[in-house]
Design a protein around this motif. Structure first.
Motif, PDB file in Angstrom:
ATOM      1  N   VAL A 135       6.902   6.280  -3.836  1.00 42.70           N
ATOM      2  CA  VAL A 135       6.156   5.018  -3.793  1.00 42.70           C
ATOM      3  C   VAL A 135       5.300   4.945  -2.527  1.00 42.70           C
ATOM      4  O   VAL A 135       4.142   4.535  -2.570  1.00 42.70           O
ATOM      5  N   LEU A 136       5.869   5.362  -1.390  1.00 40.26           N
ATOM      6  CA  LEU A 136       5.110   5.337  -0.141  1.00 40.26           C
ATOM      7  C   LEU A 136       3.899   6.268  -0.221  1.00 40.26           C
ATOM      8  O   LEU A 136       2.787   5.881   0.155  1.00 40.26           O
ATOM      9  N   ALA A 137       4.118   7.488  -0.721  1.00 41.19           N
ATOM     10  CA  ALA A 137       3.014   8.447  -0.826  1.00 41.19           C
ATOM     11  C   ALA A 137       1.939   7.940  -1.787  1.00 41.19           C
ATOM     12  O   ALA A 137       0.734   8.035  -1.498  1.00 41.19           O
ATOM     13  N   THR A 138       2.375   7.377  -2.910  1.00 40.83           N
ATOM     14  CA  THR A 138       1.416   6.826  -3.869  1.00 40.83           C
ATOM     15  C   THR A 138       0.655   5.654  -3.260  1.00 40.83           C
ATOM     16  O   THR A 138      -0.553   5.505  -3.456  1.00 40.83           O
ATOM     17  N   GLY A 139       1.370   4.807  -2.500  1.00 36.92           N
ATOM     18  CA  GLY A 139       0.715   3.676  -1.843  1.00 36.92           C
ATOM     19  C   GLY A 139      -0.352   4.125  -0.861  1.00 36.92           C
ATOM     20  O   GLY A 139      -1.440   3.556  -0.798  1.00 36.92           O
ATOM     21  N   ILE A 140      -0.051   5.172  -0.083  1.00 40.54           N
ATOM     22  CA  ILE A 140      -1.042   5.691   0.867  1.00 40.54           C
ATOM     23  C   ILE A 140      -2.242   6.259   0.134  1.00 40.54           C
ATOM     24  O   ILE A 140      -3.399   6.019   0.510  1.00 40.54           O
ATOM     25  N   ALA A 141      -1.964   7.018  -0.938  1.00 40.11           N
ATOM     26  CA  ALA A 141      -3.054   7.668  -1.672  1.00 40.11           C
ATOM     27  C   ALA A 141      -3.971   6.658  -2.341  1.00 40.11           C
ATOM     28  O   ALA A 141      -5.205   6.733  -2.205  1.00 40.11           O
ATOM     29  N   VAL A 291      -0.690  -0.619   1.007  1.00 39.00           N
ATOM     30  CA  VAL A 291       0.222  -0.100   2.030  1.00 39.00           C
ATOM     31  C   VAL A 291       1.480  -0.965   2.099  1.00 39.00           C
ATOM     32  O   VAL A 291       2.605  -0.446   2.130  1.00 39.00           O
ATOM     33  N   VAL A 292       1.292  -2.280   2.117  1.00 39.09           N
ATOM     34  CA  VAL A 292       2.430  -3.204   2.231  1.00 39.09           C
ATOM     35  C   VAL A 292       3.350  -3.095   1.012  1.00 39.09           C
ATOM     36  O   VAL A 292       4.579  -2.966   1.146  1.00 39.09           O
ATOM     37  N   ILE A 293       2.764  -3.132  -0.187  1.00 36.47           N
ATOM     38  CA  ILE A 293       3.572  -3.057  -1.401  1.00 36.47           C
ATOM     39  C   ILE A 293       4.201  -1.672  -1.539  1.00 36.47           C
ATOM     40  O   ILE A 293       5.343  -1.537  -2.014  1.00 36.47           O
ATOM     41  N   TYR A 295       5.287   0.106   0.873  1.00 36.55           N
ATOM     42  CA  TYR A 295       6.458   0.075   1.762  1.00 36.55           C
ATOM     43  C   TYR A 295       7.589  -0.746   1.146  1.00 36.55           C
ATOM     44  O   TYR A 295       8.755  -0.333   1.135  1.00 36.55           O
ATOM     45  N   ILE A 296       7.246  -1.922   0.597  1.00 38.81           N
ATOM     46  CA  ILE A 296       8.261  -2.806   0.024  1.00 38.81           C
ATOM     47  C   ILE A 296       8.912  -2.178  -1.208  1.00 38.81           C
ATOM     48  O   ILE A 296      10.131  -2.226  -1.389  1.00 38.81           O
ATOM     49  N   ALA A 297       8.082  -1.564  -2.070  1.00 39.74           N
ATOM     50  CA  ALA A 297       8.595  -1.030  -3.337  1.00 39.74           C
ATOM     51  C   ALA A 297       9.578   0.109  -3.139  1.00 39.74           C
ATOM     52  O   ALA A 297      10.358   0.428  -4.047  1.00 39.74           O
ATOM     53  N   ASP A 298       9.562   0.755  -1.974  1.00 40.84           N
ATOM     54  CA  ASP A 298      10.510   1.828  -1.680  1.00 40.84           C
ATOM     55  C   ASP A 298      11.904   1.300  -1.341  1.00 40.84           C
ATOM     56  O   ASP A 298      12.864   2.073  -1.308  1.00 40.84           O
ATOM     57  N   LYS A 299      12.011   0.008  -1.078  1.00 39.22           N
ATOM     58  CA  LYS A 299      13.306  -0.577  -0.725  1.00 39.22           C
ATOM     59  C   LYS A 299      14.187  -0.691  -1.969  1.00 39.22           C
ATOM     60  O   LYS A 299      13.705  -0.983  -3.065  1.00 39.22           O
ATOM     61  N   PRO A 300      15.489  -0.487  -1.822  1.00 37.68           N
ATOM     62  CA  PRO A 300      16.381  -0.532  -2.987  1.00 37.68           C
ATOM     63  C   PRO A 300      16.449  -1.899  -3.660  1.00 37.68           C
ATOM     64  O   PRO A 300      16.764  -2.000  -4.844  1.00 37.68           O
TER      65      PRO A 300
END
Length: 465
Positions: A135-141, A291-293, A295-300
């Motif tokens: 999710v983080l990598a996809t968010g950055i991309a 970026v924010v989402i 980061y958030i979406a990676d949280k359990p």
């Protein structure tokens, strides 16, 4: 087979995907800046002029299943690089268009095919290289999309003033060729591309043949079964069908704000620069939200489906009220909000597919979702343009866009329950098949045992003969 490294070269792939998103979505989101220029140049109706954008994006999306098959067959690197060349050629030739029909062929169809070949591999490769940090990598991309709108809005305004639209197309053609370099970073993981299992139709039966890339020239392999390239079982998945239907509804109205916001601003007596500023704000919001989402979406504790559905419902409601935003402040607030909605929908698309259907089906499922989105994109903006022509203002266009966006979020509300039910049903089916196979094996073993211990065999085994 090599596991997803969750880093290392994956970050290079992430940067390349970011730049491809910047290019593709930058062109996508800034069409509203070109819209008044094309209206004046070709002298066509608003509905027909909107075809330039809708056919470009519709073609990009609708060839998704075909691109998925090509990626399965030839790899992301080859497919992405070919797409950059095709898109560049289409944009270059579009500058010579004498009328809007020729422009649609070169700019929209050829450019859309090229962008489709370039775009899908960059999303799929993130699923290959990342698992825990997907999710983080996809968010950055994909935040490259927001930065693309942020960067290209003032750049295209400058280029249009300096070199007119034909010169701008030539420059865009040159910029697009950078996609070849970006795609070159899509190095396959070990064990995933050296050999392929291909089904060959021969003598009225299907034989499984293991082949290397060097034998692709064979006439038999050219006639290989399409089933080996694409997962057609997805067409029977309720989860897939419902999510594809949601995306289809969303895309009817998704581009209404970005395409019509500059002309809506002109209707309330804002300047051209202020109209471009609204697109810039949309791009800024889009970038920050991704970026924010991400980061958030990676949280359990994060529920990506609830985030997606809430964003679509809010985006649909606020779009319906867009005609009542009659000053720069209210339009700017709406641009910031809708930029966030766009970011959430596109960011979570591949994440939801992987989560609901499995990462092993991401490539084919992503292509099918792209197909459904492409169908509605083809007609969404032109319908909004026709409604504007009929009514003489842009109110109906925003009502249409807001309603379809809201419906797309509404029908996704039960998606989690449907996916859970489908997974449970599939697990039970697989268990039943496994038990049946075990029973057959036991039966075969019993037959073999009874054969082995006939009296003659017993005598031989005990050395009596």
């Amino acid at each position: 087979m090599e596991k997803a490294p969750d880093g290392g070269w994956g970050w290079v792939v992430t940067i390349a995907s970011f730049l491809i998103n910047l290019l593709v979505e930058g062109v996508d989101y800034t069409f509203g800046i070109f819209f008044p220029v094309f209206l004046e140049t070709f002298g066509e109706s608003k509905g027909k002029t909107q075809l330039l954008h809708s056919v470009l994006i519709g073609t990009l999306l609708i060839i998704g299943p075909f691109v998925s098959a090509l990626v399965n067959r030839y790899g992301s690197r080859v497919v992405g690089g070919s797409g950059a060349v095709i898109a560049s050629l289409g944009f270059f030739l579009s500058a010579f268009s004498p009328n809007i029909n020729v422009m649609i062929v070169f700019y929209s169809i050829i450019g859309g095919i090229g962008f489709g070949l370039l775009y899908l591999p960059c999303i799929v490769m993130l699923g290959v290289y990342f698992e825990k940090r997907r999710v983080l990598a996809t968010g950055i991309a994909v935040c490259g999309a927001g930065i693309g709108a942020f960067v290209f809005a003032p750049v295209f305004s400058f280029l249009l003033d300096t070199y007119l639209w034909r010169g701008t197309m030539w420059i865009l053609s040159g910029i697009t060729l950078n996609g070849i370099v970006f795609s070159a970073t899509f190095r396959p993981l070990k064990g995933r591309s050296n050999r392929s299992i291909t089904k060959v139709i021969s003598n009225d039966k299907c034989d499984t043949v293991e082949t290397s890339k060097n034998t692709y020239g064979s006439c038999k392999l050219f006639c290989m079964s399409t089933e080996s390239m694409f997962d057609f079982s997805l067409l029977k998945s309720p989860t897939m069908i419902l999510y594809a239907a949601s995306c289809l509804l969303v895309m009817f109205g998704f581009y209404v704000p970005s395409n019509f916001l500059p002309v809506l601003a002109a209707d309330v007596h804002l300047t051209t620069e202020e109209g471009a500023f609204l697109i810039l704000l949309m791009g800024v919001s889009n970038t920050v939200t991704r970026v924010v989402i991400g980061y958030i979406a990676d949280k359990p504790w994060a529920n990506c489906l609830i985030i997606n559905n809430s964003a679509l419902l809010i985006g649909g409601l606020t779009t319906c009220f867009a005609p009542f935003y009659t000053n720069l402040t209210s339009l700017a607030a709406y641009a910031l909000l809708f930029g966030a909605v766009m970011a959430i929908f596109f960011l979570l698309r591949s994440i939801l597919i992987a989560e609901l259907l499995g990462v092993h089906r991401l490539n084919s499922a992503f292509g099918l979702v792209g197909l459904s989105m492409g169908i509605s994109t083809f007609v969404g903006s032109p319908i909004a343009g026709i409604l504007s022509d009929i009514s003489g203002h842009y109110n109906l266009a925003f009502y249409f866009g807001g309603i379809t966006l809201g419906l797309g979020g509404l029908i996704c509300l039960p998606l989690r329950y449907i996916a859970t039910w489908e997974n449970r049903r599939t697990a039970n089916t697989n268990l039943s098949i496994t038990l049946n196979v075990d029973e057959v094996k036991k039966s075969e073993n019993v037959k073999t045992l009874s054969f082995k211990w006939t009296p003659s065999v017993y005598v031989v085994s005990h050395g009596y003969i």
